[in-house]
Design a protein around this motif. Sequence first.
Motif, PDB file in Angstrom:
ATOM      1  N   SER A  58      42.871  52.348  37.509  1.00  0.00           N
ATOM      2  CA  SER A  58      43.466  51.027  37.691  1.00  0.00           C
ATOM      3  C   SER A  58      42.507  50.124  38.466  1.00  0.00           C
ATOM      4  CB  SER A  58      44.788  51.155  38.439  1.00  0.00           C
ATOM      5  OG  SER A  58      45.434  49.916  38.464  1.00  0.00           O
ATOM      6  N   LEU A  59      42.619  48.836  38.209  1.00  0.00           N
ATOM      7  CA  LEU A  59      41.763  47.851  38.879  1.00  0.00           C
ATOM      8  C   LEU A  59      42.645  46.919  39.688  1.00  0.00           C
ATOM      9  CD1 LEU A  59      39.712  46.855  35.730  1.00  0.00           C
ATOM     10  CD2 LEU A  59      38.824  48.177  37.650  1.00  0.00           C
ATOM     11  N   PRO A  60      42.091  46.293  40.738  1.00  0.00           N
ATOM     12  CA  PRO A  60      42.885  45.261  41.409  1.00  0.00           C
ATOM     13  C   PRO A  60      43.038  44.042  40.502  1.00  0.00           C
ATOM     14  CG  PRO A  60      40.699  45.437  42.388  1.00  0.00           C
ATOM     15  CD  PRO A  60      40.812  46.550  41.399  1.00  0.00           C
ATOM     16  N   LEU A  61      44.174  43.391  40.573  1.00  0.00           N
ATOM     17  CA  LEU A  61      44.463  42.240  39.712  1.00  0.00           C
ATOM     18  C   LEU A  61      43.475  41.116  39.970  1.00  0.00           C
ATOM     19  CD1 LEU A  61      46.612  41.117  37.700  1.00  0.00           C
ATOM     20  CD2 LEU A  61      47.710  40.082  39.670  1.00  0.00           C
ATOM     21  N   ASP A  62      42.970  40.531  38.878  1.00  0.00           N
ATOM     22  CA  ASP A  62      41.973  39.464  38.989  1.00  0.00           C
ATOM     23  C   ASP A  62      42.707  38.129  39.117  1.00  0.00           C
ATOM     24  OD1 ASP A  62      39.738  37.932  38.937  1.00  0.00           O
ATOM     25  OD2 ASP A  62      39.388  38.129  36.784  1.00  0.00           O
ATOM     26  N   ALA A  63      43.471  37.945  40.190  1.00  0.00           N
ATOM     27  CA  ALA A  63      44.193  36.688  40.396  1.00  0.00           C
ATOM     28  C   ALA A  63      44.642  36.621  41.839  1.00  0.00           C
ATOM     29  CB  ALA A  63      45.422  36.613  39.477  1.00  0.00           C
ATOM     30  N   ASP A  64      45.020  35.423  42.257  1.00  0.00           N
ATOM     31  CA  ASP A  64      45.548  35.248  43.600  1.00  0.00           C
ATOM     32  C   ASP A  64      46.903  35.951  43.681  1.00  0.00           C
ATOM     33  OD1 ASP A  64      46.333  34.433  46.013  1.00  0.00           O
ATOM     34  OD2 ASP A  64      46.436  32.285  45.564  1.00  0.00           O
TER      35      ASP A  64
END
Lengths: 489, 197
Positions: free
Chosen positions: B96-102
């Motif tokens: 899993s990756l961290p979400l690419d958004a605020d």
Amino acid sequence: MSECQLRQSTHPLVGGIHPETHKTESLKQQCMMLPTPPELIFPLHFSGGGPGHALVSVGDRVQQGTPIIQTESGIVHAASRAGVVTAISEHPLAHPSQGPSVCLFIRTDSAGPSLTLPLRSSWTAEALRQRAMEAGILGLGGAGFPSHQKWGDTLHTLLINGAECEPYLTADDTLMQQDADAVIQGAVALAENLNLTRIVIGIEDNKPDALEQLKKAIAESSSSYLFEVVVVPTKYPSGGERQLIWLTLGLEIGSGRRPVDHGIVVHNPGTLAALAHSIDGNPLIERVVTVTGDAVPAPQNVIVPIGTPIRHILNHAGVDSYGDLQLTVGGPLMGFTVHATEAPVVKTTNCLLLRAPTQQPIEPCIRCGLCAEACPVQLQPQRLFQMVSHGALAAAGHEGLADCIECAACNAVCPSHIPLASWFQHGRYSLQEEAQQTAIADQARQRFEARQARLTRLAQEQEARRKARRTQNSDMLAKVRAARGAKSE
Amino acid sequence: MSANWLNLVLGALALTGLTFAGGILLSFAVRHFRVDGNPLVDSIDAILPQTQCGQCGHPGCRPYAEAIAGGELINRCPPGGQDTVDRLAELLGVDSLPLDADPETAAIDQVALIIEEDCIGCTKCIQACPVDAILGAAKLMHTVLPDLCTGCDLCIAPCPVDCIEMVPRTMAPNTWTPLAPEIISSDRTTTGVALHV
């Protein structure tokens, strides 16, 4: 001259438990009418029947019986006493969510004439449904389902659920003892207008007085119905809808099906009494509430105007300080804790239980399997608990989580004091929420794809028209050129 | 001697026959059991939130699902939030990756609201809505059907009079979901999803 056929249940309940009943305490005192409290409180969205809106505004005078809340399901709630609407604002609730939610406040004053519903000489099924809505009748057993929504055209059997199997509760018992005539009248009215062929009463064997009163009322009733009275052994949860159908009729309602799918409508005796009173013109504005528990000096049943703050009823039963006591609304197994004693009684409030808290430390599951033996739906609570507590809701759904009736028999037998039923309730609601989200996403996907298809089709049609126009134009041009060529030659 | 030859010929014929029969079966299977499209795309599309907002850089959720199946990063969906990224990672068997958004703006359930007295009836928002959730006609007031709105905010930018606002979705006032009870520490998993049952 109705007839009464008494028999014992021959279909034993699967699972179930024998908790201490504690019913005698609250039956010692005669059931009395509670003095009118100075203030009545009516939640707009949690009175039963779905979200609602106020039919009166601040400053209006209301009589006893004036419609004050209209709900989404069509049910109208009436003011239980005369007074003046003083405010519509947020207030804590006697609801598992604890509120606060918008409530309507009425300051009561000296009673004027009460407002009644028009009398009718003859009734039809449709008129009865209409009356149930305008009289604000909903299931008084606890779930509060709007009664008129159960009354389809394919029903054949009415089952009166007088089991009241949960410990401490004696409200239905009291009602059947005091108002058995109304229960029978309501049952006959419903059966006659919905063309039902069978009326069955299920009652636990620990209510001999109520049974006696019912038998008397049946004998005095003028209808031609044969009442089958089935006495079921005292065991929790024999009063569950599906459990009582099995005990009395020997019929199993399959997973995902409802009793009405089998032509059976199940009603609490209080609901039927309320129906009988509404036929006489009186909307549902009062109910019997059991006030009991070790911390209540004078345990009793009281007839309470809907909207009475809980504190007022507890004071009436001799409670003057709360300290560290725990207030449960409903029985000890299926009830929920309420923190605010100023919360009002609603139509589904059947019991106020005030006890010293019995919080025992929660230990890990030891896989003893006692919960599986106690489960009346034959689920595997220990497995479901593992699944729900680890977030595997879909797996729990496949294992029958939706069939859990949240009777909490598993809680009661668990040696590790795990609140299994609370987990299952949480899991069931979460599953429903997930299903809703999926439905919304599916709808958005369909609409998006339909729009894409439409845009593509429109573009293709435009392109086709353009092509046709071009060909037509070039044909015309060719003709003109040909004509010019012919002229110049 | 001749019996041996006969056996040899018969064997060769039988094998040839079997080969042909197998070939016919295979050609039948290819025609009748073919899966149209990529089934993986459907599974990915089922996880995406279907807001059709285009914040991932693709014109809708399905195009993004196709791109993910083709190797695109899985953390480009702000409306889905971290939960969607985790579920995609589980489906695809990747980390899993961290979400690419605020994280402040991600996964908020919102709907568009047209300030009706300011609307001039230009129909630009109707054309921008990916799910046909806006009703209206030229020079007449428009309105958003909140049940159908996905909260993608694609209608905000085209509005020439700036009369569309995003508001939190209102739930029915009696909606209530019970919280999970407290759990003993020894039964809590560290990852939160994995379960051995």
